[in-house]
Design an enzyme around this catalytic site. Structure first.
Site, short mmCIF file in Angstrom:
data_model
loop_
_atom_site.label_atom_id
_atom_site.label_comp_id
_atom_site.label_asym_id
_atom_site.label_seq_id
_atom_site.Cartn_x
_atom_site.Cartn_y
_atom_site.Cartn_z
N GLY A 163 0.81 -1.22 0.00
CA GLY A 163 0.00 0.00 0.00
C GLY A 163 0.84 1.26 0.00
O GLY A 163 2.02 1.23 -0.33
N HIS A 186 3.96 1.65 -8.15
CA HIS A 186 2.94 0.61 -8.00
C HIS A 186 1.94 0.67 -9.16
O HIS A 186 1.52 -0.36 -9.69
CB HIS A 186 2.15 0.79 -6.70
N LEU A 203 0.33 3.60 -2.15
CA LEU A 203 0.65 3.42 -3.57
C LEU A 203 1.16 4.70 -4.21
O LEU A 203 0.67 5.80 -3.93
CB LEU A 203 -0.60 2.92 -4.31
N SER A 220 7.31 4.01 -1.00
CA SER A 220 6.29 4.45 -0.03
C SER A 220 6.94 5.15 1.16
O SER A 220 6.29 5.91 1.87
CB SER A 220 5.50 3.25 0.47
P1 AMP Z 1 6.02 -2.45 -1.68
O1 AMP Z 1 4.64 -1.85 -1.56
O2 AMP Z 1 7.12 -1.50 -1.38
O3 AMP Z 1 6.13 -3.77 -0.97
O4 AMP Z 1 6.19 -2.79 -3.21
C1 AMP Z 1 5.24 -3.56 -3.92
C2 AMP Z 1 5.79 -3.85 -5.28
O5 AMP Z 1 6.02 -2.62 -5.97
C3 AMP Z 1 7.12 -4.59 -5.25
O6 AMP Z 1 7.14 -5.54 -6.31
C4 AMP Z 1 8.12 -3.50 -5.49
O7 AMP Z 1 9.32 -3.95 -6.10
C5 AMP Z 1 7.34 -2.60 -6.44
N1 AMP Z 1 7.88 -1.24 -6.41
C6 AMP Z 1 8.03 -0.43 -5.33
N2 AMP Z 1 8.59 0.75 -5.70
C7 AMP Z 1 8.79 0.67 -7.04
C8 AMP Z 1 9.35 1.55 -8.02
N3 AMP Z 1 9.83 2.75 -7.69
N4 AMP Z 1 9.39 1.13 -9.29
C9 AMP Z 1 8.93 -0.10 -9.64
N5 AMP Z 1 8.40 -0.97 -8.78
C10 AMP Z 1 8.33 -0.60 -7.50
#
Ligand code: AMP
Length: 277
Positions: free
Chosen positions: A28, A34, A30, A186
């Site tokens: 989350g 995301h 987002l 996030s």
């Molecule tokens: P998180 O909410 O941080 O657990 O991330 C959820 C998904 O989003 C994971 O697969 C992360 O690698 C991806 N993600 C987070 N930040 C980025 C970003 N800046 N660019 C691409 N994917 C991202």
């Protein structure tokens, strides 16, 4: 858009949904990174498939209670963003519905998760593997999209899928960045204005090193100097590893990654760059 708040509810709903189902697991808060993953999931699902997003701040992957407590949880905004991005289903359980109080089974990847964030955050990847396996089983997704920003997580999950024969295709999406190069996260909203102004030094350092340095020691020293010169930073690790095995390398003889984890106050940010021989 449908919303499920427990595993049971998710299982019931997914029976009626169109296939393939493509899942985007998130915690989350987002941001555009995301949303790019959700757009990719839509593309992979195709015109008749289902795009699902999970929003779950997974307590068992946090190594610091303060980080878990401070993790942003703007659920209403997130639901609106999922709907606008074209998600068909959101799974937003609470921790009590995901984990029994006496849970005693954990998934462990024991090779790729040893170094880097695995060494810096004990138990982190056990928590990630366990929750991702549960999300795969509860949703019955045929594919899942992960960001390359968390490259070690991506490698560990691919290994779990291979070694446990999970019938899920893993799709990677490149890192999405702010205009000044900072990888979207996030956690960025928790940076003070001064820390936020300093943090793009991580990307600048990695870019400069990728063009100039020959050995891992030189690369790390140069990157460290650039990041520290911009102020407010405490480097957690800076390491050059093989892009496939994630084992440390001394020089670039095959594709390598220079990976950084940097604290700005209490906020830990990660980034990396690929270096070709
Ligand atoms: P998180 O909410 O941080 O657990 O991330 C959820 C998904 O989003 C994971 O697969 C992360 O690698 C991806 N993600 C987070 N930040 C980025 C970003 N800046 N660019 C691409 N994917 C991202």
């Amino acid at each position: 858009m449908e919303i499920a708040t427990s595993g049971q509810e998710l299982r019931r709903m997914t029976k009626a949904l169109k296939r393939p189902m493509v899942l985007v697991p998130t915690m989350g808060a987002l941001h555009a990174g995301h949303l790019a993953l959700i757009a990719k999931a839509r593309e992979v699902a195709g015109p008749h498939g289902t795009t699902a997003v999970s929003i779950f701040v997974n307590p068992i992957q946090f190594d610091r209670a303060s980080d878990l407590a401070a993790y942003p949880r703007p659920l209403e905004d997130d639901l609106r963003a999922c709907e606008a991005a074209g998600a068909d289903l959101v799974f937003a359980p609470d921790a009590a519905s995901m984990y029994a109080p006496d849970r005693s089974v954990t998934v462990t990847e024991s090779l790729l998760s040893r170094g880097l964030c695995g060494a810096a955050r004990p138990g982190h990847f056990d928590g990630v593997c366990t929750v991702v396996l549960k999300l795969f089983l509860l949703s019955g997704c045929e594919a899942a999209v992960f960001g390359e920003k968390d490259f070690q997580q991506l490698a560990v999950i691919r290994r779990m899928v291979r070694d446990l024969d999970l019938p899920v295709e893993i799709v990677a999406h490149p890192t999405v960045r702010e205009p000044d190069g900072l990888a979207m996260s996030s956690r960025n909203v928790r940076l003070s204005p001064e820390q936020r102004a300093a943090a793009p030094a991580i990307r600048r350092a990695l870019l400069q090193v990728a063009e100039t340095s020959s050995t891992a020691a030189e690369a790390c020293a140069t990157a460290r100097a650039i990041i520290e010169a911009s102020g407010h930073a405490r480097i957690d690790y800076l390491e050059m590893v093989d892009a496939e095995t994630l084992q440390p390398v001394e020089r670039v003889t095959s594709p390598a990654l220079l990976a950084a984890a940097v604290f700005y106050g209490d906020v830990r940010l990660i980034d990396h760059i690929r270096i070709e021989p």
